[in-house]
Write a protein that holds these residues in place. Sequence first.
Motif, mmCIF file in Angstrom:
data_model
loop_
_atom_site.group_PDB
_atom_site.id
_atom_site.type_symbol
_atom_site.label_atom_id
_atom_site.label_comp_id
_atom_site.label_asym_id
_atom_site.label_seq_id
_atom_site.Cartn_x
_atom_site.Cartn_y
_atom_site.Cartn_z
ATOM 1 N N LEU A 290 53.489 43.060 42.451
ATOM 2 C CA LEU A 290 52.756 44.325 42.402
ATOM 3 C C LEU A 290 51.294 43.977 42.178
ATOM 4 C CD1 LEU A 290 54.095 47.544 40.802
ATOM 5 C CD2 LEU A 290 51.669 47.102 40.886
ATOM 6 N N PHE A 291 50.453 44.338 43.146
ATOM 7 C CA PHE A 291 49.050 43.933 43.148
ATOM 8 C C PHE A 291 48.164 45.172 43.025
ATOM 9 C CE2 PHE A 291 51.630 40.935 45.400
ATOM 10 C CZ PHE A 291 51.220 39.705 44.896
ATOM 11 N N VAL A 292 47.208 45.099 42.101
ATOM 12 C CA VAL A 292 46.356 46.241 41.793
ATOM 13 C C VAL A 292 44.899 45.874 42.082
ATOM 14 C CG1 VAL A 292 45.755 47.969 40.069
ATOM 15 C CG2 VAL A 292 47.969 46.788 39.931
ATOM 16 N N ARG B 22 38.844 38.450 39.305
ATOM 17 C CA ARG B 22 37.727 39.396 39.247
ATOM 18 C C ARG B 22 37.983 40.665 40.055
ATOM 19 N NH1 ARG B 22 35.250 34.767 37.649
ATOM 20 N NH2 ARG B 22 33.538 35.126 36.185
ATOM 21 N N GLU B 23 38.828 40.571 41.089
ATOM 22 C CA GLU B 23 39.056 41.730 41.951
ATOM 23 C C GLU B 23 40.506 42.183 42.016
ATOM 24 O OE1 GLU B 23 35.514 41.409 45.249
ATOM 25 O OE2 GLU B 23 37.327 40.241 45.632
ATOM 26 N N CYS B 24 41.417 41.511 41.343
ATOM 27 C CA CYS B 24 42.839 41.847 41.505
ATOM 28 C C CYS B 24 43.641 41.477 40.271
ATOM 29 C CB CYS B 24 43.386 41.125 42.734
ATOM 30 S SG CYS B 24 45.141 41.385 43.051
ATOM 31 N N MET B 25 44.586 42.358 39.922
ATOM 32 C CA MET B 25 45.613 42.061 38.927
ATOM 33 C C MET B 25 46.923 41.866 39.676
ATOM 34 S SD MET B 25 44.238 42.065 35.862
ATOM 35 C CE MET B 25 45.777 42.050 34.936
ATOM 36 N N ALA B 26 47.661 40.812 39.352
ATOM 37 C CA ALA B 26 48.899 40.501 40.064
ATOM 38 C C ALA B 26 50.043 40.299 39.079
ATOM 39 C CB ALA B 26 48.717 39.250 40.919
ATOM 40 N N TYR B 27 51.183 40.931 39.375
ATOM 41 C CA TYR B 27 52.406 40.786 38.588
ATOM 42 C C TYR B 27 53.512 40.402 39.557
ATOM 43 C CZ TYR B 27 49.666 43.813 35.447
ATOM 44 O OH TYR B 27 48.674 44.375 34.672
ATOM 45 N N THR B 28 54.233 39.311 39.307
ATOM 46 C CA THR B 28 55.244 38.853 40.257
ATOM 47 C C THR B 28 56.576 38.578 39.571
ATOM 48 O OG1 THR B 28 54.533 36.544 40.006
ATOM 49 C CG2 THR B 28 53.530 37.818 41.780
ATOM 50 N N PHE B 29 57.649 38.691 40.360
ATOM 51 C CA PHE B 29 59.018 38.495 39.886
ATOM 52 C C PHE B 29 59.770 37.769 41.000
ATOM 53 C CE2 PHE B 29 62.429 40.930 37.227
ATOM 54 C CZ PHE B 29 63.139 39.747 37.057
ATOM 55 N N ASP B 30 60.445 36.677 40.657
ATOM 56 C CA ASP B 30 61.160 35.868 41.627
ATOM 57 C C ASP B 30 62.597 35.672 41.153
ATOM 58 O OD1 ASP B 30 60.795 34.076 44.075
ATOM 59 O OD2 ASP B 30 61.674 32.657 42.668
ATOM 60 N N ALA B 31 63.570 35.973 42.016
ATOM 61 C CA ALA B 31 64.983 35.821 41.661
ATOM 62 C C ALA B 31 65.828 35.893 42.923
ATOM 63 C CB ALA B 31 65.416 36.892 40.657
ATOM 64 N N ARG C 134 45.398 52.253 44.918
ATOM 65 C CA ARG C 134 44.871 50.931 44.603
ATOM 66 C C ARG C 134 45.995 49.920 44.345
ATOM 67 N NH1 ARG C 134 40.154 52.158 40.217
ATOM 68 N NH2 ARG C 134 39.991 49.886 40.299
ATOM 69 N N ILE C 135 47.222 50.299 44.696
ATOM 70 C CA ILE C 135 48.385 49.463 44.391
ATOM 71 C C ILE C 135 49.124 49.088 45.671
ATOM 72 C CG2 ILE C 135 50.692 49.499 43.323
ATOM 73 C CD1 ILE C 135 49.515 51.057 41.011
ATOM 74 N N VAL C 136 49.549 47.823 45.725
ATOM 75 C CA VAL C 136 50.404 47.334 46.811
ATOM 76 C C VAL C 136 51.630 46.673 46.180
ATOM 77 C CG1 VAL C 136 50.640 45.700 48.727
ATOM 78 C CG2 VAL C 136 48.493 46.950 48.412
ATOM 79 N N LEU C 137 52.815 47.099 46.612
ATOM 80 C CA LEU C 137 54.062 46.429 46.239
ATOM 81 C C LEU C 137 54.440 45.550 47.418
ATOM 82 C CD1 LEU C 137 56.409 46.168 44.161
ATOM 83 C CD2 LEU C 137 57.609 47.904 45.511
ATOM 84 N N ALA C 138 54.366 44.240 47.236
ATOM 85 C CA ALA C 138 54.600 43.300 48.337
ATOM 86 C C ALA C 138 55.780 42.407 47.999
ATOM 87 C CB ALA C 138 53.349 42.458 48.585
ATOM 88 N N ALA C 139 56.541 42.047 49.032
ATOM 89 C CA ALA C 139 57.718 41.211 48.812
ATOM 90 C C ALA C 139 57.945 40.289 49.993
ATOM 91 C CB ALA C 139 58.949 42.076 48.581
ATOM 92 N N SER C 140 58.536 39.144 49.711
ATOM 93 C CA SER C 140 58.981 38.232 50.768
ATOM 94 C C SER C 140 60.465 37.991 50.576
ATOM 95 C CB SER C 140 58.222 36.905 50.701
ATOM 96 O OG SER C 140 58.482 36.228 49.479
ATOM 97 N N GLY C 141 61.208 38.045 51.705
ATOM 98 C CA GLY C 141 62.641 37.839 51.644
ATOM 99 C C GLY C 141 63.450 39.112 51.638
ATOM 100 N N ILE C 142 62.789 40.274 51.792
ATOM 101 C CA ILE C 142 63.477 41.569 51.724
ATOM 102 C C ILE C 142 63.107 42.414 52.938
ATOM 103 C CG2 ILE C 142 63.936 43.592 50.279
ATOM 104 C CD1 ILE C 142 62.652 42.087 47.955
ATOM 105 N N GLU C 143 64.086 43.135 53.469
ATOM 106 C CA GLU C 143 63.798 44.103 54.523
ATOM 107 C C GLU C 143 62.983 45.262 53.943
ATOM 108 O OE1 GLU C 143 64.189 43.989 57.596
ATOM 109 O OE2 GLU C 143 65.791 42.558 58.067
ATOM 110 N N ASN C 144 62.019 45.739 54.722
ATOM 111 C CA ASN C 144 61.129 46.787 54.222
ATOM 112 C C ASN C 144 61.887 48.067 53.893
ATOM 113 O OD1 ASN C 144 58.827 49.121 55.013
ATOM 114 N ND2 ASN C 144 58.081 47.376 53.843
ATOM 115 N N GLU C 145 62.888 48.406 54.695
ATOM 116 C CA GLU C 145 63.652 49.631 54.442
ATOM 117 C C GLU C 145 64.386 49.564 53.103
ATOM 118 O OE1 GLU C 145 63.742 47.825 57.150
ATOM 119 O OE2 GLU C 145 62.724 49.120 58.623
#
Length: 484
Positions: free
Chosen positions: A80-82, A133-142, A234-245
Amino acid sequence: MYRAALSRFSALKGRTGNLAASRYATSTAVAPLDTPLDGVSLPPPLPDYVAPSETKVKTLSNGVRVASEHLPTPSASIGLFVNCGSIYETPISSGASHLLERMAFKSTANRSHLRVVREVEAIGGNTSASASRECMAYTFDALKTYVPEMVELLIDCVRNPAFLDWEVNEELQKMKAELDEVSNNPERLILEAVHSAGYSGALANPLLASESAITRLDSGILEEFVTENYKGNRIVLAASGIENEELLQIAEPLLSDLPAGPQPKEPKSVYVGGDFRRGGDSPSTHFALAFEVPGGWKNEKDSVTLTVMQMLMGGGGSFSAGGPGKGMHSRLYLRVLNEYQEIHSFSAFNSIFNNTGLFGIYGSTSSDFVSKAVDIAAEELLLLATEGSVSRLMIKRAQETTKSAVLMNLESRMIVAEDIGRQILTYGERKSIHSFLKMVDEVTLQDITNMAKKIISSPLTMASYGDVLQVPTYESVSRKFHAK
């Protein structure tokens, strides 16, 4: 001697071959290897070409963007990127980004910190947070099977932090200890200093909270900072390994009620150049020379040229346990580190933002050699802007190194998720890797020379730490680049 041994080996080989032939003369013929086996069905052959995964983006009604790229892996990374960092801090909230990074995945309105930890441990997950300076990032991997749990916990921790006083105070004490230890990491101190000295405005805000900020920060300031900046658009929820739907089905109910907020206006920053010097008890003197990179990431051609230029310059420490893959073929290794044993480290760096950036050389050496080392750094930057100083072979090697580094990084799920999130925040889309590689291949000798000339035409920024008495004056170094 070798001829006799070879003759005996040939004779022995001939005799054993005859014995084998006579022994198995009555055996049946072996079936060809391509003979089909009864009852065995072969899997379909792999295709000659596999199309790259597509990054799909869906924008919710409140402006939150949900993006993902499907990968055939058993695990998934979600971030989750802000669009929020130290550039959005005020004198009152200075240091909030640093504290928010440390407060990530603490107690929320729905979970205690212990419960957060236990839930992450139960699914074998890995969480992280970072502030820039321009972004806050929170990540979760499992593992992919736990995607619903990952998304729900990640969004809860970002949307509903409790900011309990005792947790905030505990992290503030750790930040004080971190500040006391910063002298053990002079490179971090120097790279922070070139921003505070080089810019006027938002980009001069420190990423590392100051002592005065630590004594002022509290849960109330954090709550106000999050409420003001963590808006839907101002928020993007981004993921790799998952179908967008699949991701959208889980995330939309959890994010659709987030306030949209007005269109953010990035605080103004002006590059001015300057000088930072700080004495310290260090066995080495550390320094940096830097200049502005106008345009930043949004000037794609220049940012790609700059990336190749950094690979071209390279550098590193005076000792490296490795060969060419460790950068020992680069200009700064060959021309500086191999020639001057007094220099401990010498490397090119860049720090690029949306609309501006910095490029320069960082070095460390003994105090009695620092004056010469600064002259060498200035000479290398000037040579880069001189026609004919760089060969086509050097450019080709830098281009291949750049492409290799990018492609190897993109093999990591977590880096792919971060790349998706940050690109969408910057460009509003994720640009294809093929277009980037094409731009890298199109960089020419003239592009490198023109970029170097453009950079060193801006005001100089200097920073130094340690025994700074022997560091040349700002004016004397600046005159090397801007001689009248």
